[in-house]
Design a protein around this motif. Structure first.
Motif, PDB file in Angstrom:
ATOM      1  N   TYR A  76      28.125   7.111  71.514  1.00  0.00           N
ATOM      2  CA  TYR A  76      26.851   6.875  72.171  1.00  0.00           C
ATOM      3  C   TYR A  76      26.671   5.376  72.417  1.00  0.00           C
ATOM      4  O   TYR A  76      26.902   4.562  71.517  1.00  0.00           O
ATOM      5  CB  TYR A  76      25.706   7.381  71.298  1.00  0.00           C
ATOM      6  CG  TYR A  76      25.563   8.887  71.267  1.00  0.00           C
ATOM      7  CD1 TYR A  76      24.796   9.542  72.214  1.00  0.00           C
ATOM      8  CD2 TYR A  76      26.195   9.645  70.289  1.00  0.00           C
ATOM      9  CE1 TYR A  76      24.645  10.929  72.193  1.00  0.00           C
ATOM     10  CE2 TYR A  76      26.057  11.027  70.251  1.00  0.00           C
ATOM     11  CZ  TYR A  76      25.280  11.663  71.207  1.00  0.00           C
ATOM     12  OH  TYR A  76      25.146  13.033  71.189  1.00  0.00           O
TER      13      TYR A  76
ATOM     14  N   CYS B  78      20.777   9.427  69.886  1.00  0.00           N
ATOM     15  CA  CYS B  78      22.048   9.993  69.435  1.00  0.00           C
ATOM     16  C   CYS B  78      21.890  11.049  68.351  1.00  0.00           C
ATOM     17  O   CYS B  78      22.864  11.755  68.030  1.00  0.00           O
ATOM     18  CB  CYS B  78      22.973   8.879  68.945  1.00  0.00           C
ATOM     19  SG  CYS B  78      22.347   7.981  67.493  1.00  0.00           S
ATOM     20  N   TRP B  79      20.704  11.160  67.773  1.00  0.00           N
ATOM     21  CA  TRP B  79      20.511  12.104  66.664  1.00  0.00           C
ATOM     22  C   TRP B  79      19.025  12.354  66.494  1.00  0.00           C
ATOM     23  O   TRP B  79      18.198  11.508  66.860  1.00  0.00           O
ATOM     24  CB  TRP B  79      21.091  11.532  65.382  1.00  0.00           C
ATOM     25  CG  TRP B  79      21.102  12.445  64.178  1.00  0.00           C
ATOM     26  CD1 TRP B  79      20.421  12.257  62.999  1.00  0.00           C
ATOM     27  CD2 TRP B  79      21.826  13.669  64.027  1.00  0.00           C
ATOM     28  NE1 TRP B  79      20.706  13.287  62.138  1.00  0.00           N
ATOM     29  CE2 TRP B  79      21.558  14.174  62.737  1.00  0.00           C
ATOM     30  CE3 TRP B  79      22.683  14.391  64.860  1.00  0.00           C
ATOM     31  CZ2 TRP B  79      22.100  15.364  62.255  1.00  0.00           C
ATOM     32  CZ3 TRP B  79      23.236  15.574  64.398  1.00  0.00           C
ATOM     33  CH2 TRP B  79      22.950  16.060  63.112  1.00  0.00           C
TER      34      TRP B  79
ATOM     35  N   VAL C  71      24.148  19.341  65.304  1.00  0.00           N
ATOM     36  CA  VAL C  71      23.129  19.346  66.354  1.00  0.00           C
ATOM     37  C   VAL C  71      21.834  18.657  65.919  1.00  0.00           C
ATOM     38  O   VAL C  71      21.133  18.069  66.748  1.00  0.00           O
ATOM     39  CB  VAL C  71      22.858  20.792  66.830  1.00  0.00           C
ATOM     40  CG1 VAL C  71      22.226  21.637  65.731  1.00  0.00           C
ATOM     41  CG2 VAL C  71      22.003  20.832  68.072  1.00  0.00           C
TER      42      VAL C  71
ATOM     43  N   ALA D 184      24.874  13.580  67.312  1.00  0.00           N
ATOM     44  CA  ALA D 184      24.929  14.953  67.826  1.00  0.00           C
ATOM     45  C   ALA D 184      26.260  15.201  68.522  1.00  0.00           C
ATOM     46  O   ALA D 184      26.668  14.434  69.390  1.00  0.00           O
ATOM     47  CB  ALA D 184      23.768  15.201  68.786  1.00  0.00           C
TER      48      ALA D 184
ATOM     49  N   VAL E 188      25.101  18.627  73.144  1.00  0.00           N
ATOM     50  CA  VAL E 188      23.809  18.385  73.782  1.00  0.00           C
ATOM     51  C   VAL E 188      23.734  19.211  75.068  1.00  0.00           C
ATOM     52  O   VAL E 188      24.737  19.769  75.532  1.00  0.00           O
ATOM     53  CB  VAL E 188      23.612  16.886  74.129  1.00  0.00           C
ATOM     54  CG1 VAL E 188      23.540  16.037  72.862  1.00  0.00           C
ATOM     55  CG2 VAL E 188      24.726  16.376  75.043  1.00  0.00           C
ATOM     56  N   ASN E 189      22.521  19.299  75.622  1.00  0.00           N
ATOM     57  CA  ASN E 189      22.319  19.912  76.949  1.00  0.00           C
ATOM     58  C   ASN E 189      22.785  21.355  77.034  1.00  0.00           C
ATOM     59  O   ASN E 189      23.204  21.823  78.096  1.00  0.00           O
ATOM     60  CB  ASN E 189      23.021  19.093  78.042  1.00  0.00           C
ATOM     61  CG  ASN E 189      22.546  17.662  78.112  1.00  0.00           C
ATOM     62  OD1 ASN E 189      21.552  17.292  77.491  1.00  0.00           O
ATOM     63  ND2 ASN E 189      23.258  16.837  78.853  1.00  0.00           N
TER      64      ASN E 189
ATOM     65  N   ALA F 250      20.341  22.965  71.777  1.00  0.00           N
ATOM     66  CA  ALA F 250      20.768  21.589  71.500  1.00  0.00           C
ATOM     67  C   ALA F 250      19.809  20.588  72.138  1.00  0.00           C
ATOM     68  O   ALA F 250      19.060  20.899  73.069  1.00  0.00           O
ATOM     69  CB  ALA F 250      22.186  21.356  72.030  1.00  0.00           C
ATOM     70  N   LEU F 251      19.859  19.376  71.638  1.00  0.00           N
ATOM     71  CA  LEU F 251      19.041  18.286  72.169  1.00  0.00           C
ATOM     72  C   LEU F 251      19.367  18.044  73.645  1.00  0.00           C
ATOM     73  O   LEU F 251      20.536  18.026  74.035  1.00  0.00           O
ATOM     74  CB  LEU F 251      19.330  17.017  71.364  1.00  0.00           C
ATOM     75  CG  LEU F 251      18.551  15.751  71.720  1.00  0.00           C
ATOM     76  CD1 LEU F 251      17.082  15.925  71.378  1.00  0.00           C
ATOM     77  CD2 LEU F 251      19.133  14.554  70.965  1.00  0.00           C
ATOM     78  N   ILE F 252      18.317  17.851  74.457  1.00  0.00           N
ATOM     79  CA  ILE F 252      18.551  17.560  75.869  1.00  0.00           C
ATOM     80  C   ILE F 252      17.772  16.343  76.362  1.00  0.00           C
ATOM     81  O   ILE F 252      18.165  15.692  77.325  1.00  0.00           O
ATOM     82  CB  ILE F 252      18.206  18.787  76.754  1.00  0.00           C
ATOM     83  CG1 ILE F 252      18.651  18.571  78.206  1.00  0.00           C
ATOM     84  CG2 ILE F 252      16.722  19.141  76.675  1.00  0.00           C
ATOM     85  CD1 ILE F 252      18.561  19.801  79.080  1.00  0.00           C
TER      86      ILE F 252
END
Length: 263
Positions: free
Chosen positions: A8, A14-15, A58, A135, A138-139, A143-145
């Motif tokens: 990242y 990033c988390w 995640v 993470a 992602v996306n 998951a984190l987006i």
């Protein structure tokens, strides 16, 4: 691609992790809503749980307990921004008018971190990766987006993140009063003035967004598992989203993104 295969860049979220009074209850809730797997970690990590999706890290969930004479942290999701050097970044945060809430510390061999607040009061983490980049996915559903700064002073926040992290902000075309946060001209998050729909005493804060395949179905899962919808599903420029809270009061957003927002 949803799998994260490179480091990242500094300034990029990033988390994310959650402090919850009932750690196991939180793990069970997010597992039922998003399909995560996770368990309370060993004593040497303070029981910190690294949750996984499709075998990749995640998000984190920890017990909200008093530490080092400090009161227990609030039940919120925290966004961590990547840093090449946590010590230098913490100094830059202070120099830019931010407040260090937890000094830089080693997290075993995983990395170095600190917790800070920007000049408008929004709390965030700083993560310098060593063995753990953040993470790993992602996306993708569960998951984190997206990470969004809701601030009481957009100009002050813009100046702070530019000075401390080199993150630029620019008006997002087609979205009134909404700004993209950019690292190397790549949008890594968003920023907007505090919404009038929020309670007047709501502090500046970072809001975490998780990607979902079906926003309405996910909100039904959230409420069935004891959570609540703060903002019912609605269509907007990036997709169909909702703002919800888990059973312990942590707020987060879910969005079924339009293809263009996957980046």
């Amino acid at each position: 691609m949803p799998d994260v295969t490179s480091a990242y860049r500094p300034g990029t979220p990033c988390w994310v992790d959650l402090a919850a009074p009932d750690q196991q209850g939180a793990i069970d809730f997010y597992s039922s809503v998003f399909g995560w797997t996770g368990e309370v970690g060993p004593p040497e990590t303070g029981g910190y749980a690294v949750c996984h999706l499709n075998g990749k890290p995640v998000a984190g969930i920890m017990a909200a307990v008093p530490m080092g004479g400090q009161p227990a942290p609030p039940t919120v999701w925290t966004t961590y921004l990547a840093a090449a050097d946590a010590d230098a970044t913490s100094q830059a945060v202070s120099d830019a008018g931010g407040t260090l809430l937890m000094p830089v510390m080693d997290v075993m061999t995983l990395g170095r971190m600190c917790i800070a607040a920007d000049p408008t009061g929004a709390v965030f983490g700083v993560w310098q990766a060593v063995d753990f980049p953040g993470a790993g996915i992602v996306n993708e559903h569960g998951a984190l987006i997206w990470n969004e700064l809701n601030t009481t002073d957009r100009s002050a926040a813009s100046a702070f993140y530019r000075a401390a992290f080199g993150v630029e902000s620019a008006a997002l075309e087609g979205a009134e009063n909404y700004y993209a946060l950019k690292v190397n001209d790549h949008a890594v998050g968003g920023m907007q003035p505090m919404s009038e729909q929020m309670p007047p005493d709501t502090p500046s804060h970072w809001l975490v967004y998780f990607s979902v395949a079906d926003t309405d179905e996910t909100v039904e899962k959230v409420t069935a598992a004891g959570g609540a919808a703060l903002q019912q599903p609605f269509d907007m420029i990036a997709g169909r989203m909702a703002v919800v809270t888990d059973p312990q009061g942590a707020t987060f957003a879910v969005i079924n993104p339009k293809p263009m927002s996957q980046g």
